[in-house]
Design a protein around this motif. Structure first.
Motif, mmCIF file in Angstrom:
data_model
loop_
_atom_site.group_PDB
_atom_site.id
_atom_site.type_symbol
_atom_site.label_atom_id
_atom_site.label_comp_id
_atom_site.label_asym_id
_atom_site.label_seq_id
_atom_site.Cartn_x
_atom_site.Cartn_y
_atom_site.Cartn_z
ATOM 1 N N ALA A 1 0.819 -1.223 0.000
ATOM 2 C CA ALA A 1 0.000 0.000 0.000
ATOM 3 C C ALA A 1 0.849 1.268 0.000
ATOM 4 O O ALA A 1 0.387 2.325 -0.437
ATOM 5 C CB ALA A 1 -0.932 0.002 1.203
ATOM 6 N N ASN A 2 2.085 1.173 0.486
ATOM 7 C CA ASN A 2 2.935 2.358 0.647
ATOM 8 C C ASN A 2 4.142 2.356 -0.299
ATOM 9 O O ASN A 2 5.245 2.777 0.077
ATOM 10 C CB ASN A 2 3.378 2.486 2.109
ATOM 11 N N ASN A 3 3.912 1.899 -1.509
ATOM 12 C CA ASN A 3 4.917 1.993 -2.572
ATOM 13 C C ASN A 3 6.268 1.380 -2.189
ATOM 14 O O ASN A 3 7.326 1.921 -2.509
ATOM 15 C CB ASN A 3 5.088 3.456 -3.017
ATOM 16 N N LEU A 4 6.201 0.257 -1.466
ATOM 17 C CA LEU A 4 7.407 -0.481 -1.066
ATOM 18 C C LEU A 4 8.425 0.418 -0.351
ATOM 19 O O LEU A 4 9.611 0.428 -0.672
ATOM 20 C CB LEU A 4 8.061 -1.157 -2.285
ATOM 21 N N ASP A 5 7.919 1.143 0.627
ATOM 22 C CA ASP A 5 8.772 2.056 1.402
ATOM 23 C C ASP A 5 9.540 1.256 2.459
ATOM 24 O O ASP A 5 9.215 1.267 3.647
ATOM 25 C CB ASP A 5 7.899 3.141 2.049
ATOM 26 N N PHE A 6 10.589 0.555 2.005
ATOM 27 C CA PHE A 6 11.361 -0.303 2.906
ATOM 28 C C PHE A 6 12.068 0.505 3.981
ATOM 29 O O PHE A 6 12.249 0.030 5.102
ATOM 30 C CB PHE A 6 12.389 -1.110 2.103
ATOM 31 N N GLU A 7 12.450 1.712 3.662
ATOM 32 C CA GLU A 7 13.181 2.534 4.627
ATOM 33 C C GLU A 7 12.348 2.787 5.876
ATOM 34 O O GLU A 7 12.805 2.600 7.012
ATOM 35 C CB GLU A 7 13.581 3.867 3.973
ATOM 36 N N ARG B 1 11.732 -0.405 7.838
ATOM 37 C CA ARG B 1 12.878 -0.835 8.642
ATOM 38 C C ARG B 1 13.060 0.014 9.896
ATOM 39 O O ARG B 1 13.535 -0.461 10.916
ATOM 40 C CB ARG B 1 14.162 -0.767 7.803
ATOM 41 N N SER B 2 12.689 1.273 9.792
ATOM 42 C CA SER B 2 12.983 2.192 10.898
ATOM 43 C C SER B 2 11.824 2.367 11.878
ATOM 44 O O SER B 2 12.022 2.781 13.009
ATOM 45 C CB SER B 2 13.386 3.567 10.348
ATOM 46 N N GLU B 3 10.619 2.038 11.455
ATOM 47 C CA GLU B 3 9.440 2.270 12.299
ATOM 48 C C GLU B 3 8.727 0.951 12.565
ATOM 49 O O GLU B 3 8.368 0.240 11.636
ATOM 50 C CB GLU B 3 8.495 3.235 11.575
ATOM 51 N N SER B 4 8.500 0.627 13.810
ATOM 52 C CA SER B 4 7.891 -0.662 14.129
ATOM 53 C C SER B 4 6.485 -0.766 13.554
ATOM 54 O O SER B 4 5.780 0.220 13.381
ATOM 55 C CB SER B 4 7.859 -0.883 15.649
ATOM 56 N N ILE B 5 6.091 -2.001 13.279
ATOM 57 C CA ILE B 5 4.753 -2.256 12.716
ATOM 58 C C ILE B 5 3.673 -1.802 13.699
ATOM 59 O O ILE B 5 2.574 -1.433 13.322
ATOM 60 C CB ILE B 5 4.578 -3.751 12.354
ATOM 61 N N THR B 6 4.002 -1.792 14.996
ATOM 62 C CA THR B 6 3.027 -1.367 16.000
ATOM 63 C C THR B 6 2.755 0.136 15.912
ATOM 64 O O THR B 6 1.748 0.627 16.434
ATOM 65 C CB THR B 6 3.516 -1.715 17.423
ATOM 66 N N ALA C 1 12.006 -10.937 -0.527
ATOM 67 C CA ALA C 1 13.244 -11.068 0.259
ATOM 68 C C ALA C 1 13.079 -10.379 1.605
ATOM 69 O O ALA C 1 13.505 -10.891 2.649
ATOM 70 C CB ALA C 1 14.411 -10.461 -0.515
ATOM 71 N N TYR C 2 12.435 -9.229 1.584
ATOM 72 C CA TYR C 2 12.193 -8.483 2.827
ATOM 73 C C TYR C 2 11.298 -9.301 3.769
ATOM 74 O O TYR C 2 11.472 -9.294 4.986
ATOM 75 C CB TYR C 2 11.524 -7.147 2.505
ATOM 76 N N LEU C 3 10.324 -9.995 3.193
ATOM 77 C CA LEU C 3 9.353 -10.744 3.987
ATOM 78 C C LEU C 3 9.833 -12.131 4.394
ATOM 79 O O LEU C 3 9.120 -12.843 5.095
ATOM 80 C CB LEU C 3 8.038 -10.900 3.198
ATOM 81 N N ASP C 4 11.031 -12.508 3.937
ATOM 82 C CA ASP C 4 11.583 -13.794 4.340
ATOM 83 C C ASP C 4 11.603 -13.877 5.865
ATOM 84 O O ASP C 4 12.022 -12.941 6.548
ATOM 85 C CB ASP C 4 13.002 -13.950 3.787
ATOM 86 N N PHE C 5 11.144 -14.991 6.394
ATOM 87 C CA PHE C 5 10.924 -15.088 7.836
ATOM 88 C C PHE C 5 12.189 -14.799 8.641
ATOM 89 O O PHE C 5 12.154 -14.121 9.666
ATOM 90 C CB PHE C 5 10.376 -16.473 8.193
ATOM 91 N N ASN C 6 13.331 -15.293 8.163
ATOM 92 C CA ASN C 6 14.575 -15.070 8.903
ATOM 93 C C ASN C 6 14.951 -13.596 8.928
ATOM 94 O O ASN C 6 15.526 -13.104 9.905
ATOM 95 C CB ASN C 6 15.703 -15.903 8.302
ATOM 96 N N ASN C 7 14.609 -12.878 7.865
ATOM 97 C CA ASN C 7 14.852 -11.433 7.854
ATOM 98 C C ASN C 7 13.896 -10.722 8.800
ATOM 99 O O ASN C 7 14.273 -9.790 9.512
ATOM 100 C CB ASN C 7 14.685 -10.863 6.438
ATOM 101 N N MET C 8 12.645 -11.163 8.805
ATOM 102 C CA MET C 8 11.638 -10.535 9.670
ATOM 103 C C MET C 8 12.049 -10.647 11.142
ATOM 104 O O MET C 8 11.837 -9.744 11.930
ATOM 105 C CB MET C 8 10.274 -11.204 9.469
ATOM 106 N N LYS C 9 12.648 -11.773 11.495
ATOM 107 C CA LYS C 9 13.044 -11.985 12.893
ATOM 108 C C LYS C 9 14.098 -10.974 13.345
ATOM 109 O O LYS C 9 14.209 -10.667 14.522
ATOM 110 C CB LYS C 9 13.616 -13.401 13.059
ATOM 111 N N LYS C 10 14.882 -10.465 12.392
ATOM 112 C CA LYS C 10 15.976 -9.556 12.743
ATOM 113 C C LYS C 10 15.511 -8.114 12.903
ATOM 114 O O LYS C 10 16.236 -7.282 13.422
ATOM 115 C CB LYS C 10 17.052 -9.601 11.657
ATOM 116 N N LYS C 11 14.323 -7.800 12.425
ATOM 117 C CA LYS C 11 13.908 -6.397 12.372
ATOM 118 C C LYS C 11 13.377 -5.918 13.726
ATOM 119 O O LYS C 11 12.758 -6.674 14.449
ATOM 120 C CB LYS C 11 12.834 -6.208 11.304
#
Length: 334
Positions: free
Chosen positions: A90-96, A99-104, A268-278
């Protein structure tokens, strides 16, 4: 209602009653800090704490906006994974920002206050536990659009015009995996003491004495609305089996187009092992033990935790409830 005093509030349509004294005694052996009796809501008898009764009507009458995006689930069904996918699409793949702001922070947790006010008042929760939300139904009316909203309430307890107004996602997961994950989550969030065994949790879960249970009606409510143009019903197992297919569906549902390369980046961003690190979930538990927000993320993982007795009970539980619906959980390609 508090948020829209000029509008005529709809009466809350379901009976709310206290659980029996015996049930309340069992529940409070585990959920220790709650004072008032736990409650059951409506014909399915969804279990919630008394704090929900105080705000049931306000949540039911919450004003939905057409550009809201909702993710609704039974707890521990892949909520955070789906939230991250939905938010990024929904947010134009704003990975930055992701990565910097929690999903909560990026998603408001609709009813969270009702779970905590009774035991903690207005104080912040245990600093060792993850922060579950920054906004809820009380502050949401003041937030700018588009709003991203999460809820663990079944659809019947959410605003009746929700599906006719906004885009809604629902994700379901094999209840056996949910039970294992929910058991560890109850320890992570300090609802249960660390010494509570899975066998005890499973007994409460199958007897509908855990928050938000019964699980099957919760899921089936959404399953029966799966053909609504504004609802996307997903299975956690499908995200595991073929994430690319789910990504394509979510893009189409939200009217977003991305290149194949962009979708590969997203996966790649949604890969579970990557998600665990965020840091996006304010995940603060240490030592690499089981009690972490992201645990293993594998479907069918329940077999590693259920003994023969629980396995048999689970088979009976699944069979009994699946008889009542044409919904079937997908098998997992391990």
């Amino acid at each position: 209602m508090a948020s829209h005093p000029n509008k005529m509030a709809l009466p809350f349509p379901y009976e709310i009653k206290d659980v029996t004294e015996e049930e309340d005694k069992i529940i409070k052996k585990y959920y220790k800090e709650y004072k008032r009796p736990f409650i059951r809501i409506g014909p399915h008898g969804y279990i919630l704490n008394a704090g929900y009764r105080d705000y049931a009507s306000e949540i039911y009458n919450f004003e939905v906006r057409p550009d809201d995006v909702w993710v609704t689930t039974f707890s521990r069904s892949g909520t955070t994974w789906l939230q991250e996918l939905v938010w990024l699409v929904a947010n134009n793949l704003d990975f930055e920002t992701a990565r910097s702001e929690s999903i909560t922070k990026r998603f408001s947790y609709m009813e969270y206050t009702t779970l905590t006010l009774e035991i903690r008042g207005e104080q912040e929760s245990d600093p060792r536990a993850p922060r579950a939300t920054h906004e809820d139904f009380r502050s949401l009316p003041k937030l700018p659009s588009p709003r991203f909203i999460k809820s663990h309430l079944p659809l019947s307890l959410l605003p009746p015009k929700l599906l006719d107004t906004a885009k809604v996602f629902y994700i379901a997961r094999d209840p056996r995996d949910v039970a294992v994950s929910f058991h560890f989550a109850h320890k992570l969030f300090r609802y249960f003491d660390d010494n509570v065994q899975l066998k005890e949790f499973w007994d409460l879960f199958r007897k509908d004495l855990i928050l938000h249970t019964p699980i099957f009606p919760h899921v089936v409510e959404a399953w029966e609305k799966r053909n609504h143009t504004n609802l996307m019903f997903l299975f956690y197992e499908d995200m595991q089996n073929d994430l690319r297919s789910v990504v394509d569906k979510v893009c189409k549902f939200l009217d977003k187009e991305y290149t194949d390369e962009q979708k590969q980046q997203l996966m790649a961003y949604l890969d579970f092992n990557n998600m665990k690190k965020k840091p996006m979930t304010d995940n603060k538990k240490e030592n690499g033990n089981e009690i972490t927000f992201f645990r293993k993320g594998k479907s069918g993982n329940w077999v590693q935790y259920f003994d023969s007795e629980i396995t048999r009970e689970a088979e009976e539980f699944m069979e009994k409830n699946l008889k009542l619906t044409d919904m079937r959980y997908p098998t997992v390609n391990n």
